[in-house]
Design a protein around this motif. Structure first.
Motif, PDB file in Angstrom:
ATOM      1  N   SER A  96       1.423  13.556   3.449  1.00 53.30           N
ATOM      2  CA  SER A  96       2.482  14.293   2.767  1.00 53.30           C
ATOM      3  C   SER A  96       2.099  15.752   2.581  1.00 53.30           C
ATOM      4  O   SER A  96       2.937  16.633   2.625  1.00 53.30           O
ATOM      5  CB  SER A  96       2.786  13.641   1.418  1.00 53.30           C
ATOM      6  N   LYS A 145      12.116  14.608   3.615  1.00 59.64           N
ATOM      7  CA  LYS A 145      10.685  14.429   3.866  1.00 59.64           C
ATOM      8  C   LYS A 145       9.978  13.841   2.659  1.00 59.64           C
ATOM      9  O   LYS A 145       9.247  12.871   2.762  1.00 59.64           O
ATOM     10  CB  LYS A 145      10.044  15.767   4.230  1.00 59.64           C
ATOM     11  N   ASN A 146      10.183  14.513   1.504  1.00 60.13           N
ATOM     12  CA  ASN A 146       9.435  14.092   0.328  1.00 60.13           C
ATOM     13  C   ASN A 146      10.311  13.700  -0.844  1.00 60.13           C
ATOM     14  O   ASN A 146       9.845  13.582  -1.961  1.00 60.13           O
ATOM     15  CB  ASN A 146       8.527  15.235  -0.143  1.00 60.13           C
ATOM     16  N   PRO A 195       0.830  -1.203   0.000  1.00 58.41           N
ATOM     17  CA  PRO A 195       0.000   0.000   0.000  1.00 58.41           C
ATOM     18  C   PRO A 195       0.861   1.249   0.000  1.00 58.41           C
ATOM     19  O   PRO A 195       1.936   1.276   0.581  1.00 58.41           O
ATOM     20  CB  PRO A 195      -0.788  -0.114   1.312  1.00 58.41           C
ATOM     21  N   GLN A 218       7.828  -1.969   3.918  1.00 54.48           N
ATOM     22  CA  GLN A 218       6.956  -1.728   2.771  1.00 54.48           C
ATOM     23  C   GLN A 218       7.556  -0.632   1.913  1.00 54.48           C
ATOM     24  O   GLN A 218       8.170   0.296   2.425  1.00 54.48           O
ATOM     25  CB  GLN A 218       5.586  -1.230   3.234  1.00 54.48           C
ATOM     26  N   VAL A 219       7.354  -0.750   0.632  1.00 55.57           N
ATOM     27  CA  VAL A 219       7.863   0.309  -0.245  1.00 55.57           C
ATOM     28  C   VAL A 219       6.992   1.538  -0.074  1.00 55.57           C
ATOM     29  O   VAL A 219       5.777   1.469  -0.141  1.00 55.57           O
ATOM     30  CB  VAL A 219       7.838  -0.133  -1.717  1.00 55.57           C
ATOM     31  N   TYR A 220       7.646   2.658   0.147  1.00 59.13           N
ATOM     32  CA  TYR A 220       6.902   3.899   0.357  1.00 59.13           C
ATOM     33  C   TYR A 220       6.884   4.712  -0.933  1.00 59.13           C
ATOM     34  O   TYR A 220       5.885   5.286  -1.319  1.00 59.13           O
ATOM     35  CB  TYR A 220       7.598   4.650   1.494  1.00 59.13           C
ATOM     36  N   LYS A 248       1.472   5.051   1.148  1.00 58.12           N
ATOM     37  CA  LYS A 248       1.030   5.850   2.308  1.00 58.12           C
ATOM     38  C   LYS A 248       0.030   6.880   1.838  1.00 58.12           C
ATOM     39  O   LYS A 248       0.209   7.477   0.786  1.00 58.12           O
ATOM     40  CB  LYS A 248       2.258   6.531   2.918  1.00 58.12           C
ATOM     41  N   GLU A 265       3.052  17.731   5.557  1.00 55.07           N
ATOM     42  CA  GLU A 265       4.481  17.909   5.737  1.00 55.07           C
ATOM     43  C   GLU A 265       5.091  18.816   4.712  1.00 55.07           C
ATOM     44  O   GLU A 265       6.268  19.128   4.767  1.00 55.07           O
ATOM     45  CB  GLU A 265       5.166  16.548   5.668  1.00 55.07           C
TER      46      GLU A 265
END
Lengths: 632, 300
Positions: A289, B251-252, A282, B212-214, A284, A292
């Motif tokens: 996001s 963060k991203n 899944p 888990q792959v994010y 996120k 953030e």
């Protein structure tokens, strides 16, 4: 016609006679279109009607048997129906056996696939008849594997026989295959050899498909034969014959759809269950996001526009290219050089001219060191670029190498292709200076599809030339062409005459008139194209004369691809050499050619050859008319 | 109000350290100690030397030769800069005592492993360290808490191990090619791995200890040698085969900068552990024998 239902002891022989007579007079369609459906219904479950039907056909006199059997086989809606109608006629009656097992399969080839399915399915359905099925298969394989049949029989017949073989194979059971495994293997090996030897891609492919099918049947475990060929509708259709639909399937059409629907319905079910069993990864949720995002905005990115893919630098000078291609161990550089070579050659014509022959030699011998996409195309384009930049010496070199020892067939054919492409480039007026290399065409020689109107001979010839050329790039199709001097004029002879000189002198490894008839075919087609492109050049008449003499020498060649090439040569001569010159200087050769053309139209087994010959004769007629209308 | 801003060109290195004479494979800063201690950078090279660079003078203070001229591919400090651990292609892990100018190997372990896997240190207690390394025979360590180990493998997967039970808790295939480097942020339970392909893979560890792959991030050029996340977890740096150092926001994974200085593969990247944020540095060691030192995003 009405039948008396059971109980009575009646003689049907009279009806058989009537049936036979009507069929032999050519009225099969009318009578059988009524009779066969009626009988199909009646014999479906009633044994007595089956026996009556069998008696009916058995009593047909021998001299009319063929017409009746043929009619039944063609009309019956399925193999099982045919079995009900004819019973064991083929076993009992010699004439019927001949018609079914010999005439319809080996001597005729106009029947549809459905008829073949009927016939062979009928043979497969009864144990008494199965022996005939195997016999038929062996005979078919014998014909399929005979090299003279492959060379001389029309492609349509070869396709018909191949289909019959595939259908037979689909009916065979394991024990039967076991018993004749060795024979199947031997015939397959012989057959595949003669098929692959042919110049026509269609025949080669037929051979490959049948050989693959036989191999898959006899080697159920272990590796099977697998060829690489173009998968189009025809190939798929042929391969589908190898799988039999279940025997009591009355009408194949709708049933197939049902089965397809069921399998389609099964698949989504499977997919869903798969989804549940594997824990999916899944992602996120997006909301987090977003929250953030603010803190990341503190960091201001720098300018990253310079961040591009890393490329090894290709050399900038032609002589550097030569160095890299001949000796360099640096594979990245070698790759980059191969990719950049063509544009370098075109941008530096003066530098290229200094080393043209050496460069041509290197590129001709260039083998793939690493796996580059489109290597063959890159190499060919580089060769064309070198040849067009310095035509005379490079053409001299290439044509001399064509007839030299120790070159592979691929290299010799490459030389021919490069000569044609360069000739084309040189003979077309340059607009904008560069040809756009947009989409690449598939590099395969295709046979011309049948042409209808004989009036469009010019478009037909253009098409033919386009199709016969292994072309990797399309020139600009827009018409806006500025005029300029014809660059091909001064060099046409250098391309043409050396190629035509030594064709009859065999070398140890290269014999044009013998084994290497594939290369001979390509050579002939190349000469035809060069002739065509030499229109409006000074030496065109001399070329035409030489070409016609060449054609005359080879006119009885057994390979149909070569003959097609010879006929293209004649077309090119007729189109390129001005009519007045033809009449003055080339009259004798033309008359000889005309008589040969007449022969070809009548007697040649290959349909394409006949068509081409006819077109040539029409061309000649048109020329004559043109000359007559011109006031002298 | 939104002000459009022209992106600035990327900065130049603050300074460049020269003189190793060989490709650099590993870097480690030790700048946390108080004055008058000098901030140093340890570098391990292909010629088997470990250089101790004085970051004030930009010169080599000491050169340690302990691996028989075989390439050193991992250096780590234990505590201050007086205790150094180094791992080399001579299949040895050496412990050095560098206090008061000494340069002695006090202990060594033979790993019998010819691979490239770097060992990893974990401080379990004051003065007690746990070291994980790829080796043939493993000894059971005894420790109170349950340390977890993340290992990246040549089949492209990352595995989470429970050390006390000696059991794999979770395995995640995040690359098609071997994992070349990885780093983990224990606060966010998120990690990142780089491979020889064009993709960076970011994965997370959930409450059930499952990986888990994010997210994945596609790079311009294939091949990552080293990845490191800055101690304040704000940014991370990658060193690649395309000679470039890339900076991303952690963060991203927002691309922030591409530092193009080196002329060969960047083998190692490392952030300094300066206590004062404005002094923080990034070091990158490359096959071209140079170490570039950058001061980037030090204001945050």
């Amino acid at each position: 016609v009405c039948f008396i239902p059971g109980g009575l002891d009646c003689s049907i022989s009279f009806i058989s006679h009537v049936l036979g007579k009507v069929c032999v007079h050519g009225r099969q369609k009318e009578i059988l279109s009524v009779l066969v459906p009626r009988l199909t219904d009646l014999t479906k479950s009633d044994c007595i009607w089956q026996r009556i039907c069998w008696r009916l056909v058995e009593c047909v006199p021998d001299r009319w048997m063929e017409a009746v059997v043929l009619g039944f086989v063609q009309r019956a809606p399925g193999a099982d129906v045919l079995s009900r109608l004819l019973g064991n006629l083929v076993v009992k009656n010699k004439k019927a056996q001949f018609v079914v097992t010999q005439k319809m399969l080996l001597l005729q080839y106009g029947h549809t696939t459905a008829v073949l399915q009927n016939l062979l399915g009928y043979l497969a359905l009864d144990s008494l008849r199965r022996a005939l099925l195997i016999k038929v298969l062996k005979e078919l394989l014998e014909t399929w594997g005979s090299s003279s049949a492959v060379k001389h029989s029309p492609p349509e017949q070869q396709q018909y026989i191949s289909k019959a073989i595939l259908i037979c194979l689909s009916h065979l059971k394991e024990p039967e295959i076991e018993s004749c495994r060795q024979e199947l293997l031997t015939s397959m090996m012989e057959g595949v050899k003669c098929h692959l030897d042919s110049n026509l891609p269609q025949i080669r492919r037929l051979g490959m498909i049948v050989a693959e099918s036989i191999s898959s049947k006899i080697n159920t475990d272990g590796p099977v034969l697998k060829f690489q060929y173009e998968e189009d509708d025809e190939a798929r259709e042929l391969k589908s014959l190898l799988v039999q639909t279940p025997p009591f399937c009355v009408v194949p059409g709708p049933r197939d759809d049902d089965r397809n629907d069921k399998t389609d319905a099964a698949l989504p079910g499977e997919l869903e269950s798969n989804k549940k069993s594997h824990p999916a990864a899944p992602v996120k949720p997006e909301e987090e996001s977003d929250a953030e995002l603010d803190s990341d905005d503190d960091l201001i990115p720098y300018d990253m526009s310079e961040d591009k893919e890393l490329k090894t630098k290709a050399p900038v000078y032609i002589r550097d290219c030569i160095e890299v291609l001949t000796g360099s161990e640096d594979v990245d550089k070698w790759e980059a050089t191969v990719k950049a070579l063509e544009s370098l050659v075109r941008k530096n014509p003066a530098a290229t001219r200094e080393v043209s022959v050496e460069l041509a030699k290197i590129v001709l011998h260039l083998e793939e060191k690493t796996c580059i996409e489109g290597f063959v195309e890159l190499r060919q384009r580089a060769q064309v670029a070198i040849l067009t930049t310095d035509p005379i010496p490079v053409a001299k070199y290439l044509t001399s190498q064509f007839y030299s020892l120790n070159y592979s067939l691929r290299q010799r054919v490459d030389i021919l292709d490069v000569l044609v492409l360069a000739a084309q480039e040189l003979s077309y007026p340059k607009s904008h200076g560069k040809t756009k290399h947009s989409d690449a065409q598939k590099p395969c020689i295709q046979l011309l599809p049948g042409s209808d109107s004989s009036k469009d001979w010019r478009t037909i010839v253009d098409e033919r030339i386009k199709n016969k050329t292994r072309r990797f790039a399309m020139g600009q199709s827009q018409v806006e062409r500025a005029s300029g001097p014809n660059e091909f004029n001064s060099v046409a002879g250098h391309f043409f005459f050396p190629l035509i000189q030594h064709f009859d002198r065999p070398l140890t490894t290269f014999d044009l008139l013998g084994e290497d008839h594939f290369v001979l075919g390509r050579l002939v087609h190349t000469l035809a194209i060069l002739m065509y492109l030499a229109v409006n050049t000074m030496g065109v008449t001399a070329m035409g004369k030489a070409l016609l003499e060449f054609v005359w020498a080879l006119r009885f060649h057994t390979d149909s691809y070569v003959r097609q090439g010879l006929l293209s040569c004649i077309s090119s001569v007729l189109l390129s050499v001005p009519a007045e010159c033809l009449l003055e200087d080339v009259t004798e050769e033309l008359l000889e050619a005309q008589s040969w053309l007449g022969d070809v139209v009548e007697k040649d087994p290959d349909g394409d050859c006949r068509r081409l010959a006819l077109q040539n004769l029409l061309l000649m007629e048109n020329l004559k008319k043109k000359l007559q209308t011109v006031p002298s | 109000m939104f002000i459009a801003r022209m992106a600035l060109p990327p900065p130049d290195p603050q300074f460049v350290l020269r003189g190793t004479g060989a490709a650099i494979h590993t870097l480690h800063f030790s700048c946390g100690s108080q004055e008058p201690a000098v901030p140093v950078l340890f570098s391990g090279s292909e010629n088997g030397f470990i250089h101790v660079w004085n970051l004030k003078t930009h010169r080599v203070d000491t050169a340690l030769d302990g691996h028989g001229r075989k390439s050193v591919y991992c250096v780590e400090t234990m505590g201050g800069k007086d205790q150094l651990l180094s791992q080399g292609r001579d299949q040895r892990i050496c412990l050095w005592d560098l206090a008061e100018g000494r340069t002695a190997v006090t202990d060594s372990v033979c790993t019998e492993n010819v691979g490239f896997c770097r060992c990893s240190l974990l401080k379990v207690a004051q003065g007690r360290w746990l070291m994980a390394m790829a080796a043939k025979a493993l000894e059971e360590p005894s420790c109170g808490s349950q340390p977890l180990l993340l290992a990246g493998y040549e089949d492209g997967s990352v595995v989470l191990w429970n050390m006390s039970m000696g059991k794999a808790l979770s395995q995640l295939v995040c690359h098609q090619e071997p994992v070349m480097s990885l780093d983990f942020d224990s606060e966010k339970a998120k990690g990142i791995s780089g491979s020889s392909e064009k993709v960076l893979s970011i994965w997370s560890l959930n409450e059930q200890q499952n990986l888990q792959v994010y997210k994945t991030h596609k790079l311009v050029n294939a091949g990552i040698c080293d990845i490191t996340i800055r101690p304040d977890k704000k940014i991370l740096a990658t060193g690649g085969w395309d000679h470039r150092i890339r900076i991303f926001g952690w963060k991203n994974l927002k691309p922030l900068a591409v530092l193009d200085y080196h002329t060969a593969s960047v083998h190692a990247v490392s952030f300094s552990d300066h206590k004062i944020p404005s002094e923080r540095l990034l070091a990158a060691g490359s096959k071209d024998h140079r170490i570039s030192i950058w001061s980037i995003y030090t204001q945050t």
